[in-house]
Design a protein around this motif. Structure first.
Motif, short mmCIF file in Angstrom:
data_model
loop_
_atom_site.label_atom_id
_atom_site.label_comp_id
_atom_site.label_asym_id
_atom_site.label_seq_id
_atom_site.Cartn_x
_atom_site.Cartn_y
_atom_site.Cartn_z
N UNK A 137 -10.77 -1.45 13.96
CA UNK A 137 -11.58 -0.73 12.97
C UNK A 137 -11.92 -1.61 11.78
N UNK A 138 -10.95 -2.38 11.31
CA UNK A 138 -11.18 -3.27 10.17
C UNK A 138 -12.21 -4.33 10.53
N UNK A 139 -12.09 -4.90 11.72
CA UNK A 139 -13.05 -5.93 12.15
C UNK A 139 -14.46 -5.34 12.27
N UNK A 140 -14.57 -4.15 12.82
CA UNK A 140 -15.88 -3.51 12.99
C UNK A 140 -16.50 -3.15 11.65
N UNK A 141 -15.68 -2.78 10.67
CA UNK A 141 -16.18 -2.32 9.37
C UNK A 141 -16.55 -3.46 8.43
N UNK A 164 -17.11 -9.85 6.54
CA UNK A 164 -16.25 -11.03 6.45
C UNK A 164 -14.83 -10.58 6.72
N UNK A 165 -14.14 -11.31 7.59
CA UNK A 165 -12.77 -10.97 7.96
C UNK A 165 -11.87 -12.14 7.57
N UNK A 187 -15.28 -6.97 18.23
CA UNK A 187 -15.86 -6.58 16.94
C UNK A 187 -16.05 -7.74 15.97
N UNK A 188 -15.56 -8.94 16.32
CA UNK A 188 -15.72 -10.10 15.45
C UNK A 188 -16.93 -10.95 15.82
N UNK A 189 -17.60 -10.63 16.91
CA UNK A 189 -18.76 -11.40 17.34
C UNK A 189 -19.81 -11.44 16.25
N UNK A 190 -20.23 -12.65 15.88
CA UNK A 190 -21.26 -12.84 14.87
C UNK A 190 -20.78 -12.68 13.43
#
Length: 138
Positions: free
Chosen positions: A45-49, A52-53, A69-72
């Protein structure tokens, strides 16, 4: 390091979504301490939201990173390899691979940036405050 970067991001007006391997319920108090623009979620959920991670995890946790969810997305890699913590990884021990190259194997479509490694968690906060002339307590 993660909490320090979260505080700095919040101070700059961003929203922050916290996650860890133990689940969002373990971060409720931290999110409350950081304020209303901070929340806790699962890693996915954090990655999708997020646009920047920031990764502040042991290298041994790389296989559990949610890649899709980290793609791009921009991923800031603050991780350092520590064989005493992570176990020995032959490619890292022999220096034929960097820890960031290893992370890219797990998140091949992310835009990876290496930053803040080999720093104490207090260093970014102190540097920002010195630039403003404030004192820091991280």
């Amino acid at each position: 390091m993660g909490r320090t970067i979260a505080r700095l991001a919040l101070g700059a007006g961003h929203q922050v979504v916290l996650s860890n391997s133990h689940g969002p319920e373990t971060l409720v108090d931290t999110a409350a301490e950081l304020g209303p623009r901070a929340s806790a979620a699962t890693s996915e959920e954090a990655a999708a939201a997020s646009d920047i991670v920031v990764f502040t995890v042991p290298v041994s946790a790389f296989p559990h990173v949610p890649a899709a969810p980290l793609a791009g997305k921009t991923v800031i890699d603050t991780c350092d390899y520590g064989p005493q913590r992570d176990g020995h990884i032959s490619e890292l021990d022999s220096k034929s691979l960097t820890s960031s190259e290893l992370l890219l194997r797990y998140v091949p479509d992310a835009l990876l940036v290496k930053a803040f490694n080999n720093n104490s968690s207090r260093v970014p906060a102190r540097r920002r405050c010195r630039a403003r002339g404030d004192t820091a307590s991280a």
